[in-house]
Design an enzyme around this catalytic site. Structure first.
Site, PDB file in Angstrom:
ATOM      1  N   TRP A  36       0.826  -1.211   0.000  1.00  0.00           N
ATOM      2  CA  TRP A  36       0.000   0.000   0.000  1.00  0.00           C
ATOM      3  C   TRP A  36       0.857   1.256   0.000  1.00  0.00           C
ATOM      4  O   TRP A  36       0.550   2.235  -0.685  1.00  0.00           O
ATOM      5  CB  TRP A  36      -0.981   0.002   1.167  1.00  0.00           C
ATOM      6  N   ASP A  81      -1.474   6.624   6.395  1.00  0.00           N
ATOM      7  CA  ASP A  81      -2.582   5.741   6.030  1.00  0.00           C
ATOM      8  C   ASP A  81      -2.775   4.769   7.198  1.00  0.00           C
ATOM      9  O   ASP A  81      -1.906   3.957   7.484  1.00  0.00           O
ATOM     10  CB  ASP A  81      -2.201   4.986   4.743  1.00  0.00           C
ATOM     11  N   LYS A 106     -11.821  -1.851   6.867  1.00  0.00           N
ATOM     12  CA  LYS A 106     -10.982  -2.762   7.635  1.00  0.00           C
ATOM     13  C   LYS A 106     -11.464  -2.830   9.084  1.00  0.00           C
ATOM     14  O   LYS A 106     -11.657  -3.885   9.632  1.00  0.00           O
ATOM     15  CB  LYS A 106      -9.515  -2.314   7.594  1.00  0.00           C
TER      16      LYS A 106
HETATM   17  C1  LIG Z   1      -7.030  -1.968   2.121  1.00  0.00           C
HETATM   18  C2  LIG Z   1      -6.012  -0.921   2.206  1.00  0.00           C
HETATM   19  C3  LIG Z   1      -5.896   0.090   1.236  1.00  0.00           C
HETATM   20  C4  LIG Z   1      -6.759   0.130  -0.007  1.00  0.00           C
HETATM   21  O1  LIG Z   1      -8.051   0.457   0.314  1.00  0.00           O
HETATM   22  P1  LIG Z   1      -9.164   0.714  -0.799  1.00  0.00           P
HETATM   23  O2  LIG Z   1     -10.261   1.313   0.016  1.00  0.00           O
HETATM   24  O3  LIG Z   1      -9.507  -0.620  -1.378  1.00  0.00           O
HETATM   25  O4  LIG Z   1      -8.624   1.634  -1.803  1.00  0.00           O
HETATM   26  C5  LIG Z   1      -4.947   1.067   1.415  1.00  0.00           C
HETATM   27  N1  LIG Z   1      -4.143   1.071   2.483  1.00  0.00           N
HETATM   28  C6  LIG Z   1      -4.226   0.120   3.432  1.00  0.00           C
HETATM   29  C7  LIG Z   1      -3.309   0.169   4.614  1.00  0.00           C
HETATM   30  C8  LIG Z   1      -5.154  -0.902   3.326  1.00  0.00           C
HETATM   31  O5  LIG Z   1      -5.221  -1.849   4.277  1.00  0.00           O
END
Ligand SMILES: *Cc1c(COP(=O)(O)O)cnc(C)c1O
Length: 360
Positions: A101, A171, A195
């Site tokens: 990511w 993030d 998540k």
């Molecule tokens: C799942 C995830 C993403 C991507 O998320 P989307 O909503 O599918 O774009 C980005 N960063 C992290 C840390 C993730 O776990």
């Protein structure tokens, strides 16, 4: 009705209580005669839903007044572009690449300016967090970017990098609301909610006000300007209304559970049960350096691909589902987010012990 123990990395398990409440309110939300799904986002009823959600989130995270909370769409992945479009004034940003990511965010930013790789753990399949206490950080960076909990690899920054005065962007998709955080250490802290908070379709961006400006990169679409969403309190266009409503319920559930300190304790207890077992097991082993272990995502392997596949299959048959590791790493991964009860982890470990006894 029969519920499984769902160890999915995302979309993931939600509190049963929240799902029941949503079910109860499905046909008639609090006397409105309609579902929240069918309701105008400009209605008084919905206005209270989104305002309460923001207030409860501010309360839970202790968000300072000089930060805006935005409920946006496009997933965490859209932020990979939106952040540079809004913040890359010098066209230069630094990235600590600790997984897929972070790497995607780094690659996306390079479309808009110079993306500088400040550190990486790719040399050992992202199984650790590099030492970020004294990185060589160019003066003219617009910001330093991290992915705080690496969902795929199961690592977590337990100490934030020393950015040497530069704005930190993080993030937190897979560790959102799993523990208390000091929001004031960040310029932006954001995550997709699927998540640890709610249904896919909502991304929450908590952004310091001075970073919200008219001065975006040329060609930035209106919908990708933080300012337009901030000025319109996340109601510039139709927001992901139902998703925000569920997030709001999860915020209330978290408050009832004792807030983020209580959640951290709960998460530490759960993770310890699983890591302690992995450390003593003769069959299973964790894949991450112990000091960098995530409380949320726990990858492990047997060292034998056929046995891994057998385990995933037998576990699913026993009601422990979505334990297959990410396609890029193989093996297994148990995601044990806030809503996973302790009992789910205890039962999983009991099942792993049985499997071990039968297979070594
Ligand atoms: C799942 C995830 C993403 C991507 O998320 P989307 O909503 O599918 O774009 C980005 N960063 C992290 C840390 C993730 O776990």
């Amino acid at each position: 009705m029969s519920r499984v123990y769902n160890f999915s990395a995302g979309p993931a398990v939600l509190p049963e209580e929240v799902l029941r409440e949503a079910a109860d309110e499905m046909m008639d939300y609090q006397g409105s005669g309609m579902s929240v799904m069918e309701m105008s986002h400009r209605s008084k009823t919905y206005d209270k839903i989104i305002k309460d959600a923001e207030a409860d989130l501010r309360d839970l995270m202790n968000i300072p007044d000089n930060y805006k909370v935005l409920f946006l769409q496009g997933g965490a992945s859209q932020q990979f572009a939106m952040i540079p479009m809004n913040l890359m004034k010098n066209k230069k940003a630094g990235f600590i690449v600790t997984g897929q990511w972070a790497k995607k965010a780094y690659q996306e930013a390079s479309i808009y300016g110079e993306a500088v790789k400040l550190a990486s753990s790719e040399d050992k399949t992202f199984s650790y967090i590099p030492d970020c206490s004294d990185l060589d950080i160019p003066e003219d960076l617009d910001y330093v970017y991290i992915c705080e909990n690496n969902t795929i690899y199961g690592t977590k920054f337990w100490e934030l990098p020393n950015t040497k005065g530069h704005t930190l962007i993080s993030d937190v998709s897979s560790c959102f609301l799993s523990e208390p955080v000091d929001v004031s250490k960040y310029g932006i802290i954001y995550g997709g909610v699927q998540k640890n908070i709610g249904p896919a379709g909502v991304v929450i961006v908590i952004i310091r006000e001075d970073l919200i400006t008219e001065d975006t990169l040329p060609g930035t679409p209106t919908m990708l300007k933080y300012k337009i969403h901030a000025d319109n309190a996340s109601l510039y266009n139709t927001p992901p209304a139902y998703g925000i409503y569920i997030c709001g319920k999860v915020f209330k559930w978290l408050k009832k559970m004792g807030g983020l300190s209580a959640m951290k304790k709960h998460n530490e207890e759960k993770a310890k049960i699983l890591y302690d077992f992995l450390d003593e097991s003769k069959l299973f082993k964790g894949t991450v350096e112990a000091k960098d272990r995530s409380l949320m995502n726990v990858p492990f392997v047997t060292g034998n691909e056929e046995l891994d596949a057998k385990f995933v299959k037998e576990a699913a048959a026993a009601g422990f589902v979505n334990l297959k590791g990410h396609r890029s790493v193989g093996g297994m991964r148990a995601s044990i987010y806030n809503a996973m009860p302790k009992e789910g982890v205890e039962k999983l470990v009991a099942f792993m012990k049985e499997f071990e006894a039968a297979n070594v």
